[in-house]
Scaffold this active site. Structure first.
Site, mmCIF file in Angstrom:
data_model
loop_
_atom_site.group_PDB
_atom_site.id
_atom_site.type_symbol
_atom_site.label_atom_id
_atom_site.label_comp_id
_atom_site.label_asym_id
_atom_site.label_seq_id
_atom_site.Cartn_x
_atom_site.Cartn_y
_atom_site.Cartn_z
ATOM 1 N N ARG A 36 0.812 -1.217 0.000
ATOM 2 C CA ARG A 36 0.000 0.000 0.000
ATOM 3 C C ARG A 36 0.840 1.259 0.000
ATOM 4 N NH1 ARG A 36 -3.344 1.671 -2.692
ATOM 5 N NH2 ARG A 36 -4.217 -0.421 -2.531
ATOM 6 N N LYS A 64 1.914 24.535 -1.822
ATOM 7 C CA LYS A 64 0.566 23.998 -1.617
ATOM 8 C C LYS A 64 0.624 22.475 -1.753
ATOM 9 C CE LYS A 64 -1.639 28.249 -3.168
ATOM 10 N NZ LYS A 64 -2.447 28.931 -4.204
ATOM 11 N N LYS A 80 4.970 37.852 0.306
ATOM 12 C CA LYS A 80 3.642 37.764 -0.289
ATOM 13 C C LYS A 80 2.799 38.980 0.112
ATOM 14 C CE LYS A 80 2.181 34.065 -1.645
ATOM 15 N NZ LYS A 80 1.945 33.423 -2.959
ATOM 16 N N GLU A 114 5.959 39.770 -4.081
ATOM 17 C CA GLU A 114 4.707 39.671 -4.825
ATOM 18 C C GLU A 114 4.141 41.059 -5.068
ATOM 19 O OE1 GLU A 114 0.319 38.384 -3.537
ATOM 20 O OE2 GLU A 114 1.712 36.686 -3.604
ATOM 21 N N ASP A 148 1.011 38.787 -9.462
ATOM 22 C CA ASP A 148 -0.059 37.951 -8.940
ATOM 23 C C ASP A 148 -1.425 38.346 -9.463
ATOM 24 O OD1 ASP A 148 -0.873 35.820 -7.083
ATOM 25 O OD2 ASP A 148 -1.905 37.431 -6.031
#
Length: 286
Positions: A103, A138, A170, A203, A225
């Site tokens: 697995r 992410k 950011k 950013e 962005d």
């Protein structure tokens, strides 16, 4: 050349041991109960889908961690284009060990192959441009090492691995700091004070912020962005090669070609790792 410093034997071993501890606990009781301890068997890893294969090297490490006496015959390598019916590898040895490893091998390879497949596909949409495809942070907690590795196998470029190896200022950093200039200057002072040498990316959300980043300087890359292609093109022209550029923010297979055509150097796509369908694989006795 890509930075693969995160792919160390120690990091991979830690990942595998932690994953096995989660799955096996105090024993694979299904196998221990039903299969004789001395039974010797074999299984083959079958492809039931189409895409780009990833995780073969990791599978070797997993089988070895579970039982060093298992023998693996590899037929296909990471990065191979595969189709339904292909055989990736054969494994032979203690049946209980094969079942215990099954697995984790499949979970890793199915997910990694899905990411590599998606990455390779998006790369085809960048043909004829200079843009390179980036991943993001992410990722799935405690599975980042595999997801980033899969992006590489699929032909993408790893962005920073974590918060520690690069500075990206950011929108929230900028807002908390009081603006673009304030965020950059505070970062430069921090790096000088702490003796660190880390690349700085900032950013930006408008041409005014791009201009402020240009006027401040002391950075390596400007992130553009959630800008429409027309605005992106203007921003790239304004930057004019002084710093590398990265387009970011909800870019999909339907928009990536138009974004790449604006002349940006990099395009980051969080969906590479957070919204990818796994490739269907199975391990079957024979």
């Amino acid at each position: 050349m890509q930075n693969t410093s995160y792919l160390t034997p120690e990091a991979l071993s830690t990942f595998i041991r932690t994953a096995l501890a989660e799955d096996v606990g105090d024993g694979d009781h299904s196998s221990l109960a039903s299969v004789p301890a001395d039974a010797q068997n074999r299984a083959r890893l079958l492809v039931k889908d189409e895409g780009v294969l990833a995780g073969v090297e990791l599978a070797h490490l997993i089988f070895r961690e579970v039982d060093p006496s298992l023998r693996v015959e590899q037929l296909l390598a990471d990065g191979a284009r595969v189709k339904h019916g292909d055989i990736v590898l054969n494994v032979e040895g203690r049946a209980q060990s094969i079942l215990t490893a099954e697995r984790l091998v499949l979970n890793c390879m199915q997910r990694m192959s899905g990411i590599a497949t998606h990455t390779a596909y998006l790369n085809t949409l960048l043909a004829g441009t200079k843009a390179r495809l980036l991943d993001t942070r992410k990722t799935t907690p405690n599975f980042r090492i595999c997801e980033k590795w899969a992006v590489l196998i699929g032909g993408g470029v790893n962005h920073r691995y974590g918060l520690f190896d690069q500075i990206i200022l950011k929108d929230n950093h900028v807002d908390y700091a009081g603006g673009i200039r304030e965020a950059i200057e505070a970062t430069q002072a921090y790096l000088k004070k702490t003796g660190r040498e880390l690349p700085i990316e900032v950013e930006t959300r408008s041409l005014a912020e791009v201009q402020e980043a240009l006027d401040t300087g002391g950075i390596q890359r400007i992130m553009l962005d959630n800008m429409a292609p027309t605005l992106l093109r203007e921003a790239v022209q304004l930057i004019n090669g002084r710093f590398s550029t990265e387009a970011s923010g909800g870019i999909t297979e339907h928009t990536i070609a138009e974004v790449a055509a604006t002349g940006v150097d990099f395009i980051s796509v969080g969906a590479l790792t957070h919204s990818t369908k796994s490739l269907d694989l199975s391990l079957k006795a024979y």
